[in-house]
Design a protein around this motif. Sequence first.
Motif, short mmCIF file in Angstrom:
data_model
loop_
_atom_site.label_atom_id
_atom_site.label_comp_id
_atom_site.label_asym_id
_atom_site.label_seq_id
_atom_site.Cartn_x
_atom_site.Cartn_y
_atom_site.Cartn_z
N SER A 70 0.95 -1.14 -0.02
CA SER A 70 0.07 -0.11 0.03
C SER A 70 0.99 1.16 0.07
O SER A 70 2.14 1.09 0.27
CB SER A 70 -0.80 -0.13 1.19
N THR A 71 0.21 2.38 -0.33
CA THR A 71 1.00 3.73 -0.24
C THR A 71 0.41 4.77 0.42
O THR A 71 -0.85 4.86 0.50
CB THR A 71 1.11 4.18 -1.90
N PHE A 72 1.11 5.31 1.28
CA PHE A 72 0.70 6.29 2.20
C PHE A 72 1.68 7.68 2.06
O PHE A 72 2.80 7.50 1.68
CB PHE A 72 0.82 5.72 3.67
N THR A 73 0.89 8.83 2.48
CA THR A 73 1.77 9.96 2.56
C THR A 73 1.81 10.23 4.08
O THR A 73 0.80 10.46 4.70
CB THR A 73 1.01 11.05 1.94
N ILE A 74 3.15 10.40 4.26
CA ILE A 74 3.59 10.57 5.96
C ILE A 74 4.51 11.49 6.09
O ILE A 74 5.33 12.00 5.08
CB ILE A 74 4.12 9.11 6.64
N SER A 75 4.25 12.53 7.09
CA SER A 75 5.24 13.61 7.16
C SER A 75 6.65 13.24 7.41
O SER A 75 6.99 12.19 7.77
CB SER A 75 4.58 14.40 8.50
N ASP A 76 7.44 14.16 6.81
CA ASP A 76 8.74 14.28 6.90
C ASP A 76 9.41 13.64 8.32
O ASP A 76 10.22 12.77 8.54
CB ASP A 76 9.55 15.36 6.58
N PHE A 77 8.85 14.33 9.22
CA PHE A 77 9.06 13.98 10.70
C PHE A 77 8.94 12.49 11.13
O PHE A 77 10.00 11.95 11.53
CB PHE A 77 8.57 14.96 11.79
N ILE A 78 7.72 11.80 10.78
CA ILE A 78 7.70 10.51 10.89
C ILE A 78 8.47 9.80 10.08
O ILE A 78 9.07 8.70 10.63
CB ILE A 78 6.18 10.04 10.69
N ILE A 79 8.89 10.08 8.92
CA ILE A 79 9.80 9.14 7.98
C ILE A 79 11.18 9.27 8.88
O ILE A 79 11.97 8.31 8.79
CB ILE A 79 9.84 9.80 6.70
N ASP A 80 11.51 10.36 9.34
CA ASP A 80 12.95 10.39 9.83
C ASP A 80 13.15 9.79 10.87
O ASP A 80 13.89 9.06 11.27
CB ASP A 80 13.19 11.89 10.18
N GLU A 81 11.88 9.66 11.83
CA GLU A 81 11.90 8.90 12.89
C GLU A 81 11.97 7.31 12.72
O GLU A 81 12.63 6.65 13.35
CB GLU A 81 10.77 9.24 13.85
N LEU A 82 11.28 7.07 11.58
CA LEU A 82 11.06 5.96 11.32
C LEU A 82 12.43 5.24 10.58
O LEU A 82 12.67 4.12 10.94
CB LEU A 82 10.05 5.72 10.06
N ASN A 83 13.03 6.03 9.99
CA ASN A 83 14.39 5.63 9.55
C ASN A 83 15.45 5.63 10.57
O ASN A 83 16.19 4.70 10.72
CB ASN A 83 14.87 6.79 8.63
N SER A 84 15.33 6.36 11.36
CA SER A 84 16.25 6.23 12.71
C SER A 84 16.06 5.05 13.53
O SER A 84 17.23 4.29 13.77
CB SER A 84 16.18 7.57 13.54
#
Length: 75
Positions: A6-20
């Motif tokens: 699936s595809t979602f749009t997520i804020s940069d902040f959440i993506i940065d946290e997820l990557n970290s």
Amino acid sequence: MHKIRSTFTISDFIIDELNSVSEELNEKKSHIVEKALSMYFDALDEKLSDKRLKNLEDKKEKLIPANEVFKELGL
């Protein structure tokens, strides 16, 4: 269990946290998101059940006995 992409749009902040977190724990991001959503849905289930109990207490909803439901469904 089937996996669906699936595809979602997520804020940069959440993506940065997820990557970290993914990097630090050495876990796949999809696994972290799946676990997080599962925990969130558990919390929502509790919130919904509390709301339903409150509605019953406030007489906004009523219980229907199972035998009446079965009878209406012809079971």
